[in-house]
Scaffold this motif. Sequence first.
Motif, PDB file in Angstrom:
ATOM      1  N   PRO A 267      -9.856  11.458  -4.427  1.00 28.40           N
ATOM      2  CA  PRO A 267      -9.893  11.105  -3.098  1.00 28.40           C
ATOM      3  C   PRO A 267      -9.401   9.679  -2.627  1.00 28.40           C
ATOM      4  CG  PRO A 267     -11.977  12.121  -3.846  1.00 28.40           C
ATOM      5  CD  PRO A 267     -11.026  11.703  -5.235  1.00 28.40           C
ATOM      6  N   GLU A 268      -9.147   8.772  -3.521  1.00 26.95           N
ATOM      7  CA  GLU A 268      -8.593   7.333  -3.380  1.00 26.95           C
ATOM      8  C   GLU A 268      -7.234   7.665  -2.844  1.00 26.95           C
ATOM      9  OE1 GLU A 268     -10.543   4.884  -3.180  1.00 26.95           O
ATOM     10  OE2 GLU A 268     -11.565   5.046  -5.127  1.00 26.95           O
ATOM     11  N   TYR A 269      -6.486   8.613  -3.237  1.00 27.62           N
ATOM     12  CA  TYR A 269      -5.135   8.831  -2.700  1.00 27.62           C
ATOM     13  C   TYR A 269      -5.182   9.352  -1.090  1.00 27.62           C
ATOM     14  CZ  TYR A 269      -2.292   7.648  -6.625  1.00 27.62           C
ATOM     15  OH  TYR A 269      -1.496   6.881  -7.468  1.00 27.62           O
ATOM     16  N   TYR A 270      -6.424   9.541  -0.502  1.00 26.44           N
ATOM     17  CA  TYR A 270      -6.304   9.863   0.737  1.00 26.44           C
ATOM     18  C   TYR A 270      -5.910   8.813   1.711  1.00 26.44           C
ATOM     19  CZ  TYR A 270      -8.636  14.368   0.333  1.00 26.44           C
ATOM     20  OH  TYR A 270      -9.350  15.691   0.066  1.00 26.44           O
ATOM     21  N   VAL A 271      -6.070   7.548   1.209  1.00 25.25           N
ATOM     22  CA  VAL A 271      -5.503   6.455   1.687  1.00 25.25           C
ATOM     23  C   VAL A 271      -4.090   6.315   2.211  1.00 25.25           C
ATOM     24  CG1 VAL A 271      -4.774   4.761  -0.076  1.00 25.25           C
ATOM     25  CG2 VAL A 271      -5.950   3.709   1.944  1.00 25.25           C
TER      26      VAL A 271
ATOM     27  N   ASP B 251       4.196  -0.899  -5.823  1.00 20.65           N
ATOM     28  CA  ASP B 251       4.243  -1.540  -7.035  1.00 20.65           C
ATOM     29  C   ASP B 251       3.234  -2.811  -7.353  1.00 20.65           C
ATOM     30  OD1 ASP B 251       6.136   0.202  -7.429  1.00 20.65           O
ATOM     31  OD2 ASP B 251       7.724  -1.084  -7.319  1.00 20.65           O
ATOM     32  N   GLY B 252       2.732  -3.284  -6.523  1.00 14.54           N
ATOM     33  CA  GLY B 252       1.879  -4.224  -6.301  1.00 14.54           C
ATOM     34  C   GLY B 252       0.156  -3.940  -6.869  1.00 14.54           C
ATOM     35  N   GLN B 253      -0.645  -4.691  -6.609  1.00 16.21           N
ATOM     36  CA  GLN B 253      -2.003  -4.495  -6.779  1.00 16.21           C
ATOM     37  C   GLN B 253      -2.552  -3.204  -5.911  1.00 16.21           C
ATOM     38  OE1 GLN B 253      -3.746  -5.988  -8.755  1.00 16.21           O
ATOM     39  NE2 GLN B 253      -5.794  -5.304  -8.371  1.00 16.21           N
ATOM     40  N   PRO B 254      -2.270  -2.974  -4.920  1.00 18.04           N
ATOM     41  CA  PRO B 254      -2.770  -1.724  -4.143  1.00 18.04           C
ATOM     42  C   PRO B 254      -2.527  -0.317  -4.892  1.00 18.04           C
ATOM     43  CG  PRO B 254      -1.899  -3.321  -2.342  1.00 18.04           C
ATOM     44  CD  PRO B 254      -1.804  -3.890  -3.621  1.00 18.04           C
ATOM     45  N   GLY B 255      -0.925  -0.527  -5.188  1.00 12.84           N
ATOM     46  CA  GLY B 255      -0.925   0.684  -5.930  1.00 12.84           C
ATOM     47  C   GLY B 255      -1.315   0.646  -7.152  1.00 12.84           C
ATOM     48  N   GLN B 256      -1.577  -0.332  -7.822  1.00 16.25           N
ATOM     49  CA  GLN B 256      -1.996  -0.238  -9.145  1.00 16.25           C
ATOM     50  C   GLN B 256      -3.470   0.225  -9.109  1.00 16.25           C
ATOM     51  OE1 GLN B 256      -0.509  -0.568 -11.973  1.00 16.25           O
ATOM     52  NE2 GLN B 256      -2.172   0.166 -13.003  1.00 16.25           N
ATOM     53  N   MET B 257      -4.250  -0.077  -8.084  1.00 14.48           N
ATOM     54  CA  MET B 257      -5.542   0.241  -7.885  1.00 14.48           C
ATOM     55  C   MET B 257      -5.604   1.808  -7.893  1.00 14.48           C
ATOM     56  SD  MET B 257      -6.911  -2.482  -4.776  1.00 14.48           S
ATOM     57  CE  MET B 257      -8.462  -2.272  -5.149  1.00 14.48           C
ATOM     58  N   LEU B 258      -4.681   2.284  -7.195  1.00 19.04           N
ATOM     59  CA  LEU B 258      -4.449   3.840  -7.117  1.00 19.04           C
ATOM     60  C   LEU B 258      -4.251   4.376  -8.354  1.00 19.04           C
ATOM     61  CD1 LEU B 258      -2.572   4.662  -3.780  1.00 19.04           C
ATOM     62  CD2 LEU B 258      -5.068   4.949  -4.261  1.00 19.04           C
ATOM     63  N   LEU B 259      -3.374   3.777  -9.182  1.00 26.02           N
ATOM     64  CA  LEU B 259      -3.311   4.512 -10.542  1.00 26.02           C
ATOM     65  C   LEU B 259      -4.338   4.258 -11.393  1.00 26.02           C
ATOM     66  CD1 LEU B 259       0.686   2.960 -10.985  1.00 26.02           C
ATOM     67  CD2 LEU B 259       0.099   5.439 -10.685  1.00 26.02           C
ATOM     68  N   ASP B 260      -4.827   3.066 -11.321  1.00 18.99           N
ATOM     69  CA  ASP B 260      -6.293   2.883 -12.142  1.00 18.99           C
ATOM     70  C   ASP B 260      -7.344   4.006 -11.799  1.00 18.99           C
ATOM     71  OD1 ASP B 260      -4.956   0.847 -13.277  1.00 18.99           O
ATOM     72  OD2 ASP B 260      -6.007  -0.633 -12.261  1.00 18.99           O
ATOM     73  N   SER B 261      -7.363   4.356 -10.578  1.00 19.92           N
ATOM     74  CA  SER B 261      -8.243   5.212  -9.910  1.00 19.92           C
ATOM     75  C   SER B 261      -8.521   6.801 -10.583  1.00 19.92           C
ATOM     76  CB  SER B 261      -8.596   5.393  -8.568  1.00 19.92           C
ATOM     77  OG  SER B 261      -7.423   5.979  -7.999  1.00 19.92           O
TER      78      SER B 261
ATOM     79  N   GLY C   1      -9.800  11.952 -15.450  1.00 20.86           N
ATOM     80  CA  GLY C   1      -9.241  12.475 -16.630  1.00 20.86           C
ATOM     81  C   GLY C   1      -7.503  12.143 -16.652  1.00 20.86           C
ATOM     82  N   LEU C   2      -6.918  11.443 -15.680  1.00 21.38           N
ATOM     83  CA  LEU C   2      -5.576  11.240 -15.793  1.00 21.38           C
ATOM     84  C   LEU C   2      -5.194   9.791 -16.096  1.00 21.38           C
ATOM     85  CD1 LEU C   2      -4.745  13.385 -12.690  1.00 21.38           C
ATOM     86  CD2 LEU C   2      -4.583  14.061 -15.085  1.00 21.38           C
ATOM     87  N   TYR C   3      -3.841   9.356 -16.308  1.00 19.91           N
ATOM     88  CA  TYR C   3      -3.521   8.159 -16.482  1.00 19.91           C
ATOM     89  C   TYR C   3      -2.135   7.870 -15.595  1.00 19.91           C
ATOM     90  CZ  TYR C   3      -2.102   3.719 -18.485  1.00 19.91           C
ATOM     91  OH  TYR C   3      -1.719   2.335 -18.688  1.00 19.91           O
TER      92      TYR C   3
ATOM     93  N   VAL D  55       3.553  10.985  -7.437  1.00 21.42           N
ATOM     94  CA  VAL D  55       2.658  10.239  -8.461  1.00 21.42           C
ATOM     95  C   VAL D  55       2.910  10.723  -9.989  1.00 21.42           C
ATOM     96  CG1 VAL D  55       0.441   9.357  -8.991  1.00 21.42           C
ATOM     97  CG2 VAL D  55       0.985  10.023  -6.728  1.00 21.42           C
ATOM     98  N   ALA D  56       3.395   9.936 -10.856  1.00 18.49           N
ATOM     99  CA  ALA D  56       3.616  10.300 -12.277  1.00 18.49           C
ATOM    100  C   ALA D  56       2.365  10.074 -13.029  1.00 18.49           C
ATOM    101  CB  ALA D  56       4.928   9.755 -12.867  1.00 18.49           C
ATOM    102  N   PHE D  57       1.985  11.119 -13.729  1.00 17.89           N
ATOM    103  CA  PHE D  57       0.821  10.704 -14.643  1.00 17.89           C
ATOM    104  C   PHE D  57       0.644  11.587 -15.714  1.00 17.89           C
ATOM    105  CE2 PHE D  57      -0.068  13.864 -11.061  1.00 17.89           C
ATOM    106  CZ  PHE D  57      -0.458  14.955 -11.878  1.00 17.89           C
TER     107      PHE D  57
END
Length: 348
Positions: free
Chosen positions: A116-120, A138-148, A153-155, A254-256
């Motif tokens: 659900p973080e991706y709803y942003v 590519d900055g901090q906000p995008g990294q927060m999404l990737l980390d979430s 169970g995804l990376y 999103v690539a994971f």
Amino acid sequence: MKKCLAVFLTLLLVLVLCAGCSGGAANSASAPASKEPVKSEPLKLRVGHAAFETSAVHKGWLKFKEVIETESKGSIQVEIFPAGQLGGDRELTELVQMGELHFATNSSTPLAPFDPEYYVLDIPFLFSDRQTVYTILDGQPGQMLLDSLQKVGLYGLGHMENGFRQVSNSRNEIRTPNDLKGLKLRTMDNKIHMKFWSLCGANPTPMQFGEVFTALQQKVIDGQENPFDNIYQAKMHEIQKYISRTNHLYTPFVAFTNLQFWNSLTPEQQKIIQEGAKAGVEESRKKGTEADTAAEKAIEAYGVKITNLTKGEVNAFRTTMSPILEDIKPLVSPEVMDAFLKATNYQQ
Ligand code: TK8
């Protein structure tokens, strides 16, 4: 008699196995000394996506493959399954979650029901231009999404290009939300999208990408929304009369990969894959930007009416859709919401 045979076969098996063990050891001991390292089987990795083989995201994955195979000197091999061969966005994400597929891309919108973080990224008119998109993703906000993604169970590996979205339909020209009244509009699989199109008076129908062309052709739906290049690749321009340049959303691909699989890799393998993903992101954006402009020209040349909206008309969409922010806020953590609203300087 049967018993004798069984005993005999068991003995034979034991003999064969023992011969195998000692023989193997003896062989390797007496083998001529070689400086060549033992060649092990390459690690074979599979990628799935639901876009066309001619799409920018496919070109991104081709770059990913090239970088990884070169950097790993062939010890990692990548095979790409495009065009939904392994399933649509939803199935591909599930396959990676279950560890049955190594990598996939999914548009951020159908990914949001998983994370659900991706709803942003579903806040209409959050981004106004590509450069801002890239800096933020590519900055901090995008990294927060990737980390979430790790929570499910995804990376996350990066945000490849899908693009800014435009509305196409076969009924009438669309300049204001009012022109959407009663229009049967295909949306991606995401409740927020269904709601903000309803706010405009449209009649939203969620559907996976692979089904859209036939649904348009059979008039199950009147319209849909996608970047120019997707519209062109899917040949939707052949059965749609109008496209409005709304730019209402930018959706990345999103690539994971699977988190457990990622954790099982060596730091060296992880480094190579991360490098491949970075190169893939860049390639997809470069190719995507070029393709979008070319597709728009080709669509116009085909005879579709492309409508540019005035500032006032865009604002009418923005205002009509803006109450959706209150629906998105409870789905996204305050940190992520804050990071994106600040970075984009979003004003409601
Ligand atoms: C393809 C889809 C597609 C997206 C959509 O995998 O569904 O409209 O834009 O490109 O994710």
